[in-house]
Write a protein that holds these residues in place. Structure first.
Motif, PDB file in Angstrom:
ATOM      1  N   LEU A  22       0.826  -1.214   0.000  1.00  0.00           N
ATOM      2  CA  LEU A  22       0.000   0.000   0.000  1.00  0.00           C
ATOM      3  C   LEU A  22       0.855   1.256   0.000  1.00  0.00           C
ATOM      4  O   LEU A  22       0.343   2.352   0.245  1.00  0.00           O
ATOM      5  CB  LEU A  22      -0.935  -0.001   1.220  1.00  0.00           C
ATOM      6  N   HIS A  23       2.147   1.082  -0.290  1.00  0.00           N
ATOM      7  CA  HIS A  23       3.051   2.228  -0.300  1.00  0.00           C
ATOM      8  C   HIS A  23       2.605   3.239  -1.367  1.00  0.00           C
ATOM      9  O   HIS A  23       2.402   2.906  -2.533  1.00  0.00           O
ATOM     10  CB  HIS A  23       4.478   1.789  -0.602  1.00  0.00           C
ATOM     11  N   GLY A  24       2.435   4.459  -0.934  1.00  0.00           N
ATOM     12  CA  GLY A  24       2.041   5.514  -1.863  1.00  0.00           C
ATOM     13  C   GLY A  24       0.563   5.557  -2.171  1.00  0.00           C
ATOM     14  O   GLY A  24       0.125   6.387  -2.973  1.00  0.00           O
ATOM     15  N   VAL A  25      -0.232   4.660  -1.564  1.00  0.00           N
ATOM     16  CA  VAL A  25      -1.672   4.652  -1.811  1.00  0.00           C
ATOM     17  C   VAL A  25      -2.352   5.528  -0.769  1.00  0.00           C
ATOM     18  O   VAL A  25      -2.421   5.185   0.419  1.00  0.00           O
ATOM     19  CB  VAL A  25      -2.253   3.222  -1.746  1.00  0.00           C
ATOM     20  N   GLY A  26      -2.822   6.658  -1.172  1.00  0.00           N
ATOM     21  CA  GLY A  26      -3.509   7.549  -0.252  1.00  0.00           C
ATOM     22  C   GLY A  26      -4.975   7.203  -0.131  1.00  0.00           C
ATOM     23  O   GLY A  26      -5.529   6.411  -0.903  1.00  0.00           O
ATOM     24  N   LEU A  27      -5.608   7.783   0.852  1.00  0.00           N
ATOM     25  CA  LEU A  27      -7.047   7.620   1.003  1.00  0.00           C
ATOM     26  C   LEU A  27      -7.736   8.244  -0.210  1.00  0.00           C
ATOM     27  O   LEU A  27      -7.380   9.342  -0.630  1.00  0.00           O
ATOM     28  CB  LEU A  27      -7.512   8.315   2.284  1.00  0.00           C
ATOM     29  N   PRO A  28      -8.711   7.561  -0.806  1.00  0.00           N
ATOM     30  CA  PRO A  28      -9.432   8.169  -1.931  1.00  0.00           C
ATOM     31  C   PRO A  28     -10.072   9.488  -1.509  1.00  0.00           C
ATOM     32  O   PRO A  28     -10.304   9.727  -0.323  1.00  0.00           O
ATOM     33  CB  PRO A  28     -10.502   7.112  -2.266  1.00  0.00           C
ATOM     34  N   PRO A  29     -10.364  10.365  -2.461  1.00  0.00           N
ATOM     35  CA  PRO A  29     -11.020  11.634  -2.121  1.00  0.00           C
ATOM     36  C   PRO A  29     -12.303  11.387  -1.339  1.00  0.00           C
ATOM     37  O   PRO A  29     -13.089  10.496  -1.669  1.00  0.00           O
ATOM     38  CB  PRO A  29     -11.326  12.247  -3.487  1.00  0.00           C
ATOM     39  N   VAL A  30     -12.499  12.154  -0.271  1.00  0.00           N
ATOM     40  CA  VAL A  30     -13.677  12.009   0.583  1.00  0.00           C
ATOM     41  C   VAL A  30     -14.575  13.237   0.404  1.00  0.00           C
ATOM     42  O   VAL A  30     -14.153  14.368   0.672  1.00  0.00           O
ATOM     43  CB  VAL A  30     -13.292  11.860   2.062  1.00  0.00           C
ATOM     44  N   LEU A  56     -19.087  10.477   2.469  1.00  0.00           N
ATOM     45  CA  LEU A  56     -19.342  10.254   3.885  1.00  0.00           C
ATOM     46  C   LEU A  56     -20.570  11.065   4.273  1.00  0.00           C
ATOM     47  O   LEU A  56     -20.540  12.298   4.247  1.00  0.00           O
ATOM     48  CB  LEU A  56     -18.126  10.690   4.714  1.00  0.00           C
ATOM     49  N   ASP A  57     -21.664  10.372   4.599  1.00  0.00           N
ATOM     50  CA  ASP A  57     -22.889  11.119   4.899  1.00  0.00           C
ATOM     51  C   ASP A  57     -22.959  11.488   6.374  1.00  0.00           C
ATOM     52  O   ASP A  57     -22.109  11.108   7.187  1.00  0.00           O
ATOM     53  CB  ASP A  57     -24.129  10.339   4.435  1.00  0.00           C
ATOM     54  N   GLU A  58     -23.985  12.231   6.733  1.00  0.00           N
ATOM     55  CA  GLU A  58     -24.105  12.761   8.089  1.00  0.00           C
ATOM     56  C   GLU A  58     -24.256  11.657   9.123  1.00  0.00           C
ATOM     57  O   GLU A  58     -23.914  11.850  10.300  1.00  0.00           O
ATOM     58  CB  GLU A  58     -25.301  13.722   8.168  1.00  0.00           C
ATOM     59  N   GLY A  59     -24.767  10.513   8.726  1.00  0.00           N
ATOM     60  CA  GLY A  59     -24.950   9.406   9.668  1.00  0.00           C
ATOM     61  C   GLY A  59     -23.709   8.559   9.860  1.00  0.00           C
ATOM     62  O   GLY A  59     -23.739   7.586  10.617  1.00  0.00           O
ATOM     63  N   GLY A  60     -22.614   8.907   9.169  1.00  0.00           N
ATOM     64  CA  GLY A  60     -21.383   8.148   9.329  1.00  0.00           C
ATOM     65  C   GLY A  60     -21.267   6.950   8.414  1.00  0.00           C
ATOM     66  O   GLY A  60     -20.422   6.079   8.623  1.00  0.00           O
ATOM     67  N   THR A  61     -22.095   6.892   7.370  1.00  0.00           N
ATOM     68  CA  THR A  61     -21.999   5.813   6.387  1.00  0.00           C
ATOM     69  C   THR A  61     -21.004   6.201   5.298  1.00  0.00           C
ATOM     70  O   THR A  61     -21.090   7.297   4.739  1.00  0.00           O
ATOM     71  CB  THR A  61     -23.367   5.515   5.739  1.00  0.00           C
ATOM     72  N   VAL A  62     -20.064   5.303   5.020  1.00  0.00           N
ATOM     73  CA  VAL A  62     -19.093   5.518   3.951  1.00  0.00           C
ATOM     74  C   VAL A  62     -19.628   4.856   2.687  1.00  0.00           C
ATOM     75  O   VAL A  62     -19.908   3.647   2.684  1.00  0.00           O
ATOM     76  CB  VAL A  62     -17.719   4.924   4.308  1.00  0.00           C
ATOM     77  N   ARG A  63     -19.754   5.630   1.620  1.00  0.00           N
ATOM     78  CA  ARG A  63     -20.275   5.110   0.354  1.00  0.00           C
ATOM     79  C   ARG A  63     -19.186   5.219  -0.708  1.00  0.00           C
ATOM     80  O   ARG A  63     -18.726   6.317  -1.026  1.00  0.00           O
ATOM     81  CB  ARG A  63     -21.527   5.886  -0.078  1.00  0.00           C
ATOM     82  N   GLY A  64     -18.793   4.070  -1.239  1.00  0.00           N
ATOM     83  CA  GLY A  64     -17.799   4.049  -2.296  1.00  0.00           C
ATOM     84  C   GLY A  64     -18.453   4.260  -3.648  1.00  0.00           C
ATOM     85  O   GLY A  64     -19.492   3.656  -3.940  1.00  0.00           O
ATOM     86  N   HIS A  65     -17.858   5.124  -4.468  1.00  0.00           N
ATOM     87  CA  HIS A  65     -18.429   5.446  -5.779  1.00  0.00           C
ATOM     88  C   HIS A  65     -17.366   5.353  -6.869  1.00  0.00           C
ATOM     89  O   HIS A  65     -16.216   5.726  -6.667  1.00  0.00           O
ATOM     90  CB  HIS A  65     -18.981   6.878  -5.790  1.00  0.00           C
ATOM     91  N   HIS A  66     -17.797   4.845  -8.020  1.00  0.00           N
ATOM     92  CA  HIS A  66     -17.042   5.006  -9.257  1.00  0.00           C
ATOM     93  C   HIS A  66     -17.857   5.981 -10.094  1.00  0.00           C
ATOM     94  O   HIS A  66     -18.931   5.643 -10.599  1.00  0.00           O
ATOM     95  CB  HIS A  66     -16.870   3.667  -9.984  1.00  0.00           C
ATOM     96  N   GLY A  67     -17.372   7.199 -10.188  1.00  0.00           N
ATOM     97  CA  GLY A  67     -18.172   8.238 -10.803  1.00  0.00           C
ATOM     98  C   GLY A  67     -19.196   8.751  -9.799  1.00  0.00           C
ATOM     99  O   GLY A  67     -19.355   8.207  -8.708  1.00  0.00           O
ATOM    100  N   PRO A  68     -19.954   9.781 -10.162  1.00  0.00           N
ATOM    101  CA  PRO A  68     -20.888  10.393  -9.210  1.00  0.00           C
ATOM    102  C   PRO A  68     -22.145   9.583  -8.944  1.00  0.00           C
ATOM    103  O   PRO A  68     -22.828   9.813  -7.949  1.00  0.00           O
ATOM    104  CB  PRO A  68     -21.233  11.735  -9.868  1.00  0.00           C
ATOM    105  N   TYR A  69     -22.456   8.617  -9.810  1.00  0.00           N
ATOM    106  CA  TYR A  69     -23.756   7.959  -9.707  1.00  0.00           C
ATOM    107  C   TYR A  69     -23.679   6.459  -9.403  1.00  0.00           C
ATOM    108  O   TYR A  69     -24.663   5.880  -8.966  1.00  0.00           O
ATOM    109  CB  TYR A  69     -24.557   8.171 -11.004  1.00  0.00           C
ATOM    110  N   ARG A  70     -22.548   5.832  -9.655  1.00  0.00           N
ATOM    111  CA  ARG A  70     -22.471   4.391  -9.464  1.00  0.00           C
ATOM    112  C   ARG A  70     -21.898   4.062  -8.085  1.00  0.00           C
ATOM    113  O   ARG A  70     -20.694   4.088  -7.865  1.00  0.00           O
ATOM    114  CB  ARG A  70     -21.620   3.744 -10.553  1.00  0.00           C
ATOM    115  N   GLU A  71     -22.784   3.752  -7.147  1.00  0.00           N
ATOM    116  CA  GLU A  71     -22.362   3.385  -5.795  1.00  0.00           C
ATOM    117  C   GLU A  71     -21.993   1.911  -5.775  1.00  0.00           C
ATOM    118  O   GLU A  71     -22.772   1.058  -6.198  1.00  0.00           O
ATOM    119  CB  GLU A  71     -23.497   3.659  -4.805  1.00  0.00           C
TER     120      GLU A  71
END
Length: 345
Positions: A22-30, A56-71
């Protein structure tokens, strides 16, 4: 513990520290809003990347997305979120699902087991597939991409203990009653005029039968008036249907699964198979189609010799849902076939 942006960043930093993989792998944009997510996705697209964005929504759920619409995942479990982020990063760095499984296992043995199972935990027992994919459903995958032998492959299943009548189904679609009653087979039509007549009329035909507990009906286009008798169709007792549709000229291939009168799709709508990439789950993790994610992963790991993703996907459909097509019946011309009935007048 509720997941916050800071907690997520600190946990990822601890996870990645000291892990050469994981060297050099940063956290994806949040992102903290849909607008921020869209901006993140646009920046990745401009950079020529198809990476992961996190919402990251207000309830603390992390949602991974590829693009803005594909969760692709949603979780309130921090450890699960870290695994899914690492899985996405590793899969894009290595050459095969087997290498990804080994890499994740070196980070954490539980992560390696989890990847191999295809699920979201490592509690499932994983048994190797002992069958040949090309002897089940996958044998038809390559030609189907070019709409051969038919554009639509549709499967129907009734409640346990019942069978959807293949002849009645074909008749309701509009098959010629005389050919259905005569038990016409593919070899019968191919024997007329050296098969040239059937070649000319293949687009007006369907084939049907039963295999693996499902009734199948294959065709290009249905004629006008199909399903005119709604009561007769309802009497077939259909509880599940799977439709695979190919439009080769546009490179569009779709999967549509309906159970108990509703589409199983995690509200994605009809699903395009073109999204499937080897090593990446095609559907929402933990969603309604997660059983197919797991079957796809097992197909990839059990059959590294199969490099065609459509064959792997079709094998996963066989393993998870039991879909089959009798290869010998098609090869030897024994499959039942009929033309659509011609309208009088």
């Amino acid at each position: 513990m509720e997941i916050t942006k800071r907690a997520l960043a600190e946990a990822w930093q601890r996870t990645a520290a000291g892990q050469s993989l994981l060297h050099g792998v940063g956290l994806p944009p949040v992102a903290l809003s849909d607008d921020e997510l869209e901006t993140c996705a646009e920046r990745l697209e401009e950079a020529g990347e198809d990476g992961l964005c996190l919402l990251l929504d207000e309830g603390g759920t992390v949602r991974g997305h590829h693009g803005p619409y594909r969760e692709v995942f949603a979780t309130r479990d921090l450890e699960q979120a870290l695994y899914l982020i690492a899985e996405a990063a590793v899969c894009r760095r290595v050459g095969s699902p087997e290498e990804a499984a080994d890499a994740l296992g070196r980070i954490d043995p539980a992560w390696g087991r989890r990847f191999r199972s295809g699920g979201l935990d490592d509690t499932e027992t994983v048994e190797a597939c002992g069958s040949d994919p090309l002897e089940g459903l996958a044998w038809i995958a390559r030609t189907w991409r070019e709409q051969a032998p038919y554009t639509n492959l549709v499967f129907y299943r009734a409640a346990p203990g019942r069978t959807v009548d293949a002849e009645r189904l074909a008749l309701l679609y509009g098959a010629d009653p005389e050919q259905v009653a005569a038990g016409t087979r593919l070899k019968d039509l191919q024997a007329v005029d050296g098969g040239r007549a059937h070649w000319d009329r293949q687009g007006e035909s369907c084939c049907f039968g039963q295999a693996g507990g499902w009734t199948f009906l294959l065709y290009h286009d249905t004629p006008p008036g199909a399903f005119a008798d709604k009561e007769a169709y309802a009497a077939l007792g259909i509880e599940e249907s799977v439709r695979l549709s190919a439009t080769s000229a546009k490179a569009i291939y779709t999967f549509d699964y309906v159970r108990d009168g509703r589409r199983v799709d995690d509200e994605w709508g009809v699903l395009e198979l073109i999204w499937y990439e080897r090593g990446l789950a095609p559907y929402l993790r933990g969603g309604e189609l997660d059983f197919l994610n797991r079957a796809v992963r097992r197909a990839e790991l059990d059959h590294p010799e199969v490099t065609n993703t459509f064959e792997l996907y079709f094998h996963a459909l066989e393993e998870s849902l039991g879909l089959r097509l009798p290869r010998r019946d098609f090869t030897e011309g024994e499959v039942r076939v009929a033309y659509w009935a011609r309208k009088q007048g």
